[in-house]
Motif scaffolding. Sequence first.
Motif, PDB file in Angstrom:
ATOM      1  N   GLY A 139       0.835  -1.675   0.462  1.00 24.54           N
ATOM      2  CA  GLY A 139      -0.081  -0.223  -0.091  1.00 24.54           C
ATOM      3  C   GLY A 139       1.038   1.165   0.095  1.00 24.54           C
ATOM      4  N   GLY A 140       2.021   1.174   0.242  1.00 20.09           N
ATOM      5  CA  GLY A 140       3.243   2.573   0.212  1.00 20.09           C
ATOM      6  C   GLY A 140       2.693   3.383   1.194  1.00 20.09           C
ATOM      7  N   TYR A 141       2.844   4.206   0.843  1.00 17.28           N
ATOM      8  CA  TYR A 141       2.028   5.986   1.752  1.00 17.28           C
ATOM      9  C   TYR A 141       0.991   5.180   2.164  1.00 17.28           C
ATOM     10  N   GLN A 142      -0.134   4.330   2.137  1.00 14.48           N
ATOM     11  CA  GLN A 142      -1.530   3.944   2.509  1.00 14.48           C
ATOM     12  C   GLN A 142      -1.016   3.338   3.436  1.00 14.48           C
ATOM     13  N   TYR A 143       0.212   1.910   3.646  1.00 17.61           N
ATOM     14  CA  TYR A 143       0.744   0.947   4.760  1.00 17.61           C
ATOM     15  C   TYR A 143      -0.382   1.626   6.282  1.00 17.61           C
ATOM     16  N   ARG A 144      -1.108   0.658   6.729  1.00 19.24           N
ATOM     17  CA  ARG A 144      -1.759   0.783   8.151  1.00 19.24           C
ATOM     18  C   ARG A 144      -0.232   0.658   9.105  1.00 19.24           C
ATOM     19  N   VAL A 145       0.097   1.976  10.059  1.00 22.89           N
ATOM     20  CA  VAL A 145       1.139   1.190  10.785  1.00 22.89           C
ATOM     21  C   VAL A 145       0.096   1.498  11.975  1.00 22.89           C
ATOM     22  N   LEU A 146       0.515   0.242  13.062  1.00 22.39           N
ATOM     23  CA  LEU A 146       0.268  -0.378  14.269  1.00 22.39           C
ATOM     24  C   LEU A 146       0.666  -0.018  15.413  1.00 22.39           C
ATOM     25  N   GLU A 147      -0.028   0.066  16.004  1.00 21.47           N
ATOM     26  CA  GLU A 147       0.452   0.766  17.455  1.00 21.47           C
ATOM     27  C   GLU A 147       1.647   1.476  18.187  1.00 21.47           C
ATOM     28  N   ASN A 148       1.935   2.310  17.772  1.00 19.85           N
ATOM     29  CA  ASN A 148       3.056   2.991  17.880  1.00 19.85           C
ATOM     30  C   ASN A 148       4.467   2.208  16.757  1.00 19.85           C
ATOM     31  N   GLY A 149       3.650   2.239  15.721  1.00 16.43           N
ATOM     32  CA  GLY A 149       4.723   1.187  14.518  1.00 16.43           C
ATOM     33  C   GLY A 149       5.127   0.413  14.701  1.00 16.43           C
ATOM     34  N   THR A 150       4.160  -0.775  15.289  1.00 15.03           N
ATOM     35  CA  THR A 150       4.720  -2.115  16.110  1.00 15.03           C
ATOM     36  C   THR A 150       5.006  -2.475  14.282  1.00 15.03           C
ATOM     37  N   GLY A 151       5.856  -3.386  14.210  1.00 15.74           N
ATOM     38  CA  GLY A 151       6.199  -3.945  12.191  1.00 15.74           C
ATOM     39  C   GLY A 151       7.344  -3.274  11.273  1.00 15.74           C
ATOM     40  N   LEU A 152       6.994  -1.859  11.842  1.00 15.24           N
ATOM     41  CA  LEU A 152       9.125  -0.904  11.379  1.00 15.24           C
ATOM     42  C   LEU A 152       9.574  -1.464  12.267  1.00 15.24           C
ATOM     43  N   SER A 153      10.946  -1.093  11.361  1.00  9.74           N
ATOM     44  CA  SER A 153      12.083  -0.772  12.515  1.00  9.74           C
ATOM     45  C   SER A 153      12.455   0.078  13.537  1.00  9.74           C
ATOM     46  N   SER A 154      13.571   0.681  14.509  1.00 10.56           N
ATOM     47  CA  SER A 154      13.306   1.238  15.271  1.00 10.56           C
ATOM     48  C   SER A 154      13.868   2.654  13.484  1.00 10.56           C
ATOM     49  N   GLY A 155      14.534   1.728  13.003  1.00  6.82           N
ATOM     50  CA  GLY A 155      15.502   2.416  11.772  1.00  6.82           C
ATOM     51  C   GLY A 155      14.534   3.306  11.082  1.00  6.82           C
ATOM     52  N   GLN A 156      13.150   2.152  10.193  1.00  7.62           N
ATOM     53  CA  GLN A 156      12.040   3.117   9.537  1.00  7.62           C
ATOM     54  C   GLN A 156      11.748   4.177  10.259  1.00  7.62           C
ATOM     55  N   LYS A 157      11.155   3.856  11.631  1.00  3.60           N
ATOM     56  CA  LYS A 157      10.725   4.841  12.467  1.00  3.60           C
ATOM     57  C   LYS A 157      11.385   6.003  12.372  1.00  3.60           C
ATOM     58  N   GLN A 158      12.741   5.966  12.823  1.00  3.92           N
ATOM     59  CA  GLN A 158      12.950   7.351  12.834  1.00  3.92           C
ATOM     60  C   GLN A 158      13.115   7.720  11.861  1.00  3.92           C
ATOM     61  N   LEU A 159      13.454   7.274  10.601  1.00  6.53           N
ATOM     62  CA  LEU A 159      13.550   8.029   9.324  1.00  6.53           C
ATOM     63  C   LEU A 159      11.708   8.273   8.882  1.00  6.53           C
ATOM     64  N   ILE A 160      10.718   8.070   9.247  1.00  5.30           N
ATOM     65  CA  ILE A 160       9.660   8.611   9.468  1.00  5.30           C
ATOM     66  C   ILE A 160       9.545  10.453   9.935  1.00  5.30           C
ATOM     67  N   ALA A 161      10.358   9.524  11.262  1.00  7.63           N
ATOM     68  CA  ALA A 161      10.377  10.907  11.797  1.00  7.63           C
ATOM     69  C   ALA A 161      11.022  12.193  11.454  1.00  7.63           C
ATOM     70  N   PHE A 162      11.839  12.026  10.589  1.00 10.08           N
ATOM     71  CA  PHE A 162      12.908  13.003   9.868  1.00 10.08           C
ATOM     72  C   PHE A 162      11.916  13.583   8.562  1.00 10.08           C
ATOM     73  N   VAL A 163      11.283  12.169   8.133  1.00 11.83           N
ATOM     74  CA  VAL A 163      10.616  13.104   6.976  1.00 11.83           C
ATOM     75  C   VAL A 163       9.081  14.479   7.969  1.00 11.83           C
ATOM     76  N   ARG A 164       8.490  13.949   8.858  1.00  9.30           N
ATOM     77  CA  ARG A 164       7.802  14.757   9.167  1.00  9.30           C
ATOM     78  C   ARG A 164       8.518  15.373   9.460  1.00  9.30           C
ATOM     79  N   ALA A 165       9.394  15.443  10.736  1.00  9.96           N
ATOM     80  CA  ALA A 165      10.384  17.210  11.199  1.00  9.96           C
ATOM     81  C   ALA A 165      10.507  18.262   9.201  1.00  9.96           C
ATOM     82  N   LEU A 166      10.936  17.408   8.233  1.00  8.85           N
ATOM     83  CA  LEU A 166      11.420  18.168   7.380  1.00  8.85           C
ATOM     84  C   LEU A 166      10.392  18.721   6.580  1.00  8.85           C
ATOM     85  N   LEU A 167       8.707  17.922   6.546  1.00 12.66           N
ATOM     86  CA  LEU A 167       7.856  18.916   5.901  1.00 12.66           C
ATOM     87  C   LEU A 167       6.659  19.470   6.672  1.00 12.66           C
TER      88      LEU A 167
END
Length: 613
Positions: free
Chosen positions: A487-515
């Motif tokens: 689903g790409g950007y429509q992928y459903r994140v579980l509670e507190n990002g369960t299923g994503l690695s720490s690095g992936q969550k960190q990258l999402i946080a950087f994108v969020r800050a950049l936006l």
Amino acid sequence: MSNSPGRRASFRPQQDETLQKGKKRSVDFYIVSRLLGYIKPYRTLVAWAIAITIAGSFLGPLRPYLTKIAIDDYIAHGNLKGLTVISIFLAGAILLDGIKQFITTWMTQIIGQKAVLDIRMDIFRHLQKLPARFYDRNPIGRLITRTTGDVESLNEMLSSGIITILGDLLQLFFIVVLMAWIDWQLTLIVLSILPLMIWATIAFKNRVRIAFQDVLTHQARLNTFFQEHLTGMSIVQLFNREEREGRKYASINADHRDANIRTVLYFSIYYPLIETLSSAAAGLVIWYSGVRLLKADLSIGVVISFVQYIWLFFRPLQHLSDRFNVIQTAIASSDRIIRLLDEKEGIEEPAGKREIECFKESIAFKNVWFAYESENWILKDISFTIRHGEKIAIVGATGSGKTTLINILSRLYPFAKGSVSIDSIELSDIAEHSVRKLIGVVMQDVFLFSGTIRENLAFGKPDVTDEEMREAARIVGADRFIDQLPGGYQYRVLENGTGLSSGQKQLIAFVRALLYNPEILVLDEATSSVDTETESLIDAATARLMSERTSIIIAHRLSTVQKADRIIVLHKGVIRESGNHQELLAKRGLYYKLYLLQHPEQTLHIGENGAPA
């Protein structure tokens, strides 16, 4: 108050008890007045519900009276036509009573649901305004109990409590009036049981209130423990604590069970007692009616109607006791909710609070002191300045106060002494939202909300376009793994990002800050939990991001701060050193020691000027 002996001392317990009762009454009045404020917007609906309740409250008591007329005036005289007419009236009363109950039930439920919606929204809005200190001392499970169990108790009272009590009281009034109209002697026999029932109800009410407060307290403990252990289940399992934590939960659960059993005990005593008293009243009426029937001093219709009235009379009394139970539970819950709503919100905004559109000059900390508790100082006399466009690094051991500085700047915590200013404007004079609009923080522990990747990326900028989002993800390097998710950007994140690695969550946080595009970027240990490949992606992205804005980097790993314009070294809440990487190495002070601890192989390669030898 004086503890002198004599008459004053002997009178004090009674005086204290009077004060306690007066305080209790004033608290209850305050709670009720606050609750009525939530009903006020729906006063038209409330007025209709009350009007229909009042208008229809005589329909139930009318039925036994019509039964008496049917027996004594028509059946006894063989008047079939009159019996048919009175039967039609009786059927009409039953039908209208049913319609009345349907309308009032529907209206009161609507009122209750609307009021509860408003209460829940007020609680949520209020929770968002409370300072970080509040969450430090209040477990999440307890707050969840406030918005679920406690609010649900209010729903029951608001939807079926107050108006139903009014209907029951009016029904009792009409029952007594009609009984007295039919036969005052039998009415006195029925009412003779009433003092005992009132005494039993008052005793029951007082004990049940205390019992329900205990139930709510243990329910909050239960929810808190359960929530914490579900969140930290991996820690429980890793340390083999399943059995021990299970025993703790069993103990808390047992306390909750015992509190509920105490309420069940009171109900198991009260209801049979009320049933016995009502049966005793019926027995006395039947005995006395039999005596008078033998003397031909009473009609069969009167006896039958009174037997019906007895059950009608005690049914509203039982309903009232139930309502008292509902109200007592709701008052206990309301007390908790109102105390939560009365919690002082964040740092008080002055009347003329300032708005800052952009950051132009500098951030200045001057002689700042901070403590989470009393005078256990975390920061001590901190002074430094960050100029616009400067890249500052703050380093130090765990507990030295690095993150606390950012919490102060973001106005999450108020400092005790000193001054903090942005562009020469005192931080306390700037509106909170205006300060936080300037600052974007990427933290070590990234929190993601349940929802899509897109919703998490757009959290700080809801109107972001898909093109802007994809470009920001490309800059950070997050597009690679996002595009591979189902689903790409429509992928459903579980509670507190369960299923994503720490690095992936960190990258999402950087994108969020950049936006979010802040003018002041804060990286709080932002690369400490990522692998080398991810760190290289982030380093490239942050280099581009920080080149155009003021940046504050908090780190343990000195390799991430070497290119900073200035490095501030904190130790036990005090600034020990300040300078760039080479200057601090040349000083051979605390920073030098920290550097050697992390890079022992460099011991022989650092010259006197801090440069590699």
